[in-house]
Scaffold this active site. Structure first.
Site, short mmCIF file in Angstrom:
data_model
loop_
_atom_site.label_atom_id
_atom_site.label_comp_id
_atom_site.label_asym_id
_atom_site.label_seq_id
_atom_site.Cartn_x
_atom_site.Cartn_y
_atom_site.Cartn_z
N ARG A 83 4.89 -1.55 14.20
CA ARG A 83 5.66 -0.68 13.62
C ARG A 83 7.18 -0.72 14.03
O ARG A 83 6.56 0.44 15.56
CB ARG A 83 6.02 -0.33 11.53
CG ARG A 83 6.99 1.03 11.91
CD ARG A 83 7.09 0.23 10.47
NE ARG A 83 8.76 0.64 9.80
CZ ARG A 83 8.61 1.82 8.73
NH1 ARG A 83 7.98 1.77 7.89
NH2 ARG A 83 9.63 2.14 8.06
N ARG A 93 10.29 -4.86 7.38
CA ARG A 93 9.43 -3.93 8.20
C ARG A 93 7.99 -4.83 8.35
O ARG A 93 7.37 -5.26 7.57
CB ARG A 93 10.04 -2.49 7.47
CG ARG A 93 8.93 -2.12 6.44
CD ARG A 93 10.08 -2.24 5.86
NE ARG A 93 11.56 -1.78 5.38
CZ ARG A 93 11.89 -0.56 5.48
NH1 ARG A 93 10.76 -0.16 4.92
NH2 ARG A 93 12.60 -0.26 6.00
N ASP A 96 4.87 -0.82 6.09
CA ASP A 96 5.90 0.04 5.31
C ASP A 96 4.58 1.09 4.28
O ASP A 96 4.36 0.08 3.44
CB ASP A 96 6.79 -0.07 4.80
CG ASP A 96 7.83 1.26 4.11
OD1 ASP A 96 7.04 2.45 4.97
OD2 ASP A 96 8.47 0.72 3.34
N ASP A 98 3.54 4.50 1.76
CA ASP A 98 4.71 5.40 1.77
C ASP A 98 3.42 6.24 0.61
O ASP A 98 2.74 5.63 -0.10
CB ASP A 98 5.91 4.64 0.50
CG ASP A 98 6.77 4.24 1.82
OD1 ASP A 98 7.06 4.75 2.76
OD2 ASP A 98 7.71 3.55 1.28
N1 ROI Z 1 12.12 -4.07 -1.21
C1 ROI Z 1 10.36 -5.06 -1.60
N2 ROI Z 1 10.43 -6.06 -2.59
N3 ROI Z 1 9.51 -4.29 -1.26
C2 ROI Z 1 9.25 -3.34 -0.50
O1 ROI Z 1 8.25 -2.49 0.21
C3 ROI Z 1 10.57 -2.56 0.04
N4 ROI Z 1 10.52 -2.15 1.41
C4 ROI Z 1 11.78 -0.84 1.49
C5 ROI Z 1 12.96 -1.72 1.00
C6 ROI Z 1 13.89 -2.02 2.02
C7 ROI Z 1 13.75 -0.76 0.14
N5 ROI Z 1 12.82 -2.87 0.12
C8 ROI Z 1 11.74 -3.09 -0.22
O2 ROI Z 1 11.41 0.14 2.51
#
Ligand code: ROI
Length: 163
Positions: A83, A93, A96, A98
């Protein structure tokens, strides 16, 4: 031990491979037991639409770590798997991770907001979480089931053989 849920997302490089590698890394976290990963979904990007579709899922773990120790560990996994943090808000990205929920705890500081601030609006988080724990009650007192019932699933599609 506290039950935690971590959202997985990727849309650059080889998203499925990165998600699978992230799951392997989560399975190796110290003082933590990996319980399960949800089915994976493809999802249209939320935010700027000139980026590839995402692969999304949710991991379920039991941990003795604190929220910030777990955040440190997940950020290290993001870095290990390539990343690069960019300035662009809501840009694409490679991986990610979270922190969505940490037991019934609520955390609010400059590094961390738990429950995750955006999860109520994100079918790509709510639906895989619901696959794992359909009866989940959220720290705010509402039922996950009610959020799932009203969320917009139009940009979400199951990935075949994602397990
Ligand atoms: N959109 C989708 N569909 N899935 C994600 O994991 C995701 N993650 C993000 C943003 C850019 C908001 N959009 C996303 O961080």
């Amino acid at each position: 031990m506290t039950q935690v849920f971590i959202a997985l997302g990727a849309n650059l490089g080889a998203p499925l491979t990165q998600i699978h590698q992230a799951v392997v890394a989560l399975q190796q976290l110290h003082r933590t037991r990996f319980i399960a990963c949800s089915p994976l979904y493809g999802s249209r990007p939320m935010g700027p639409s000139d980026q590839p579709d995402y692969v999304n899922g949710v991991a379920w773990l039991d941990t003795e770590l604190t929220p910030h120790q777990l955040l440190d560990a997940t950020q290290q996994i993001e870095l290990d798997l390539g990343r690069v943090r960019k300035a662009e808000r809501w840009g694409p990205r490679t991986l990610d991770l979270d922190l969505l929920l940490f037991g019934q705890e609520q955390v609010q500081d400059e590094r961390l907001t738990i429950p995750h601030y955006g999860m109520k609006d994100r079918a790509f988080v709510l639906v895989p979480l619901f696959d794992l724990v359909p009866d989940l009650q959220l720290p705010c007192g509402s039922a996950l089931r009610d959020w799932v019932a009203t969320c917009d699933r139009s940009g979400l599609f199951p990935l075949a053989d994602s397990q």
